[in-house]
Motif scaffolding. Structure first.
Motif, short mmCIF file in Angstrom:
data_model
loop_
_atom_site.label_atom_id
_atom_site.label_comp_id
_atom_site.label_asym_id
_atom_site.label_seq_id
_atom_site.Cartn_x
_atom_site.Cartn_y
_atom_site.Cartn_z
N ILE A 77 -0.26 41.02 -12.20
CA ILE A 77 -0.49 42.04 -11.42
C ILE A 77 0.34 42.21 -9.96
O ILE A 77 0.85 41.15 -9.44
CB ILE A 77 -2.08 41.76 -10.58
N PRO A 78 0.83 43.50 -9.81
CA PRO A 78 1.81 43.73 -8.60
C PRO A 78 1.13 43.29 -7.51
O PRO A 78 -0.01 43.57 -7.03
CB PRO A 78 2.12 45.16 -8.90
N PRO A 79 2.04 42.81 -6.55
CA PRO A 79 1.49 42.43 -5.30
C PRO A 79 0.45 43.48 -4.70
O PRO A 79 -0.54 43.07 -3.86
CB PRO A 79 2.59 41.91 -4.40
N GLU A 80 0.95 44.68 -4.48
CA GLU A 80 0.22 45.67 -4.04
C GLU A 80 -1.12 45.99 -4.69
O GLU A 80 -1.95 46.94 -3.90
CB GLU A 80 1.26 46.95 -3.85
N ASN A 81 -1.26 45.55 -5.88
CA ASN A 81 -2.67 45.57 -6.31
C ASN A 81 -3.66 44.43 -6.65
O ASN A 81 -4.45 44.48 -6.96
CB ASN A 81 -2.41 46.23 -7.80
N LYS A 82 -3.22 43.44 -5.68
CA LYS A 82 -3.79 41.94 -5.73
C LYS A 82 -5.38 42.25 -5.25
O LYS A 82 -6.33 41.44 -5.36
CB LYS A 82 -3.21 40.90 -5.25
N GLN A 83 -5.54 43.20 -4.48
CA GLN A 83 -7.00 43.15 -3.73
C GLN A 83 -7.68 44.45 -3.98
O GLN A 83 -8.67 44.92 -3.41
CB GLN A 83 -6.59 43.52 -2.18
N THR A 104 -14.83 33.57 -12.33
CA THR A 104 -13.58 33.88 -11.61
C THR A 104 -12.34 34.37 -12.62
O THR A 104 -11.97 35.53 -12.16
CB THR A 104 -12.92 32.64 -10.91
N ARG A 105 -12.93 34.15 -14.02
CA ARG A 105 -11.78 34.95 -14.84
C ARG A 105 -12.35 36.03 -15.17
O ARG A 105 -11.32 37.18 -15.51
CB ARG A 105 -11.71 34.01 -16.15
N ARG A 106 -13.43 36.69 -15.22
CA ARG A 106 -14.00 37.80 -15.26
C ARG A 106 -13.66 38.76 -14.11
O ARG A 106 -12.87 39.91 -14.33
CB ARG A 106 -15.53 38.00 -15.13
N ALA A 107 -13.48 38.19 -12.84
CA ALA A 107 -13.02 39.00 -11.90
C ALA A 107 -11.49 39.25 -11.76
O ALA A 107 -11.22 40.30 -11.52
CB ALA A 107 -13.33 38.14 -10.29
N THR A 108 -10.92 38.06 -12.32
CA THR A 108 -9.20 38.60 -12.64
C THR A 108 -9.00 39.52 -13.57
O THR A 108 -8.18 40.44 -13.59
CB THR A 108 -8.89 37.22 -12.94
N LEU A 109 -9.74 39.53 -14.46
CA LEU A 109 -9.90 40.60 -15.78
C LEU A 109 -10.01 41.99 -15.17
O LEU A 109 -9.16 42.77 -15.44
CB LEU A 109 -10.76 40.19 -16.89
N VAL A 110 -11.14 41.85 -14.12
CA VAL A 110 -11.36 43.22 -13.60
C VAL A 110 -10.26 43.94 -12.78
O VAL A 110 -9.89 44.91 -12.92
CB VAL A 110 -12.63 43.43 -13.07
N ASN A 111 -9.76 42.89 -11.85
CA ASN A 111 -8.60 43.29 -11.16
C ASN A 111 -7.49 43.75 -11.92
O ASN A 111 -6.68 44.62 -11.30
CB ASN A 111 -8.34 41.79 -10.29
N TRP A 112 -7.05 42.92 -12.95
CA TRP A 112 -5.96 43.34 -13.50
C TRP A 112 -6.32 44.84 -14.35
O TRP A 112 -5.42 45.65 -14.16
CB TRP A 112 -5.95 42.28 -14.82
N LEU A 113 -7.18 44.97 -14.70
CA LEU A 113 -7.92 46.39 -15.47
C LEU A 113 -7.68 47.32 -14.21
O LEU A 113 -7.41 48.58 -14.74
CB LEU A 113 -9.10 46.40 -16.11
N LEU A 114 -8.13 47.07 -13.24
CA LEU A 114 -7.94 48.28 -11.98
C LEU A 114 -6.51 48.57 -11.88
O LEU A 114 -6.13 49.47 -11.51
CB LEU A 114 -8.62 47.57 -10.81
N SER A 115 -5.80 47.56 -11.71
CA SER A 115 -4.11 47.48 -11.55
C SER A 115 -3.59 48.49 -12.64
O SER A 115 -2.86 49.28 -12.40
CB SER A 115 -3.54 46.15 -11.53
N TYR A 116 -4.02 48.03 -13.95
CA TYR A 116 -3.68 48.92 -15.17
C TYR A 116 -4.16 50.31 -14.95
O TYR A 116 -3.14 51.29 -15.19
CB TYR A 116 -4.27 48.28 -16.39
N ARG A 117 -5.31 50.63 -14.56
CA ARG A 117 -5.88 51.99 -14.38
C ARG A 117 -4.99 52.67 -13.53
O ARG A 117 -4.67 53.85 -13.39
CB ARG A 117 -7.31 51.94 -14.18
#
Length: 126
Positions: A77-83, A104-117
């Motif tokens: 996940i790019p730093p600018e998308n970590k939050q 916590t892994r589900r939250a990581t998965l969602v954060n990655w998908l948000l970044s991908y989107r």
């Protein structure tokens, strides 16, 4: 991987609230990474997966069940998308008594998908 839900806030909340099955949550990430299941050959096709992921995981990993795969996902996940969990979903995080690997892994998965989107919408690739 047919009939996956769209990458919407409602889908992301369903993942965070454990309302979406692990298999479906994983498949959303697999799809975004480029993994495709070839029904005819009964095996995974990873030709569309980046070399970095393909060499580490020739077959799609279980992100919810595997700490190393989730760590790799976090690092991608790019730093600018970590939050984005907080910024886009207003996700306050879990209570201390809820901090278990599965959540916590589900939250990581969602954060990655948000970044991908976000990256997909801006025309960048992940």
């Amino acid at each position: 991987m047919a009939n996956l839900p769209p990458l919407t806030d409602a889908t992301f909340w369903a993942i965070l609230q454990d309302e979406l099955e692990d298999a479906v949550a994983n498949q959303l990430v697999w799809q975004a990474l480029g993994y495709r299941y070839n029904e005819a050959q009964q095996r995974w096709d990873n030709t569309a997966v980046s070399e970095d992921w393909r060499s580490a995981y020739p077959e799609p990993p279980d992100f919810i069940g595997s700490r190393p795969a989730t760590v790799k996902l976090t690092r991608s996940i790019p730093p600018e998308n970590k939050q984005l969990l907080k910024e886009e979903l207003g996700f306050p995080g879990y209570q201390v008594n809820e901090l278990v690997p599965r959540k916590t892994r589900r939250a990581t998965l969602v954060n990655w998908l948000l970044s991908y989107r976000k990256l997909s919408a801006s025309g960048s690739s992940s």
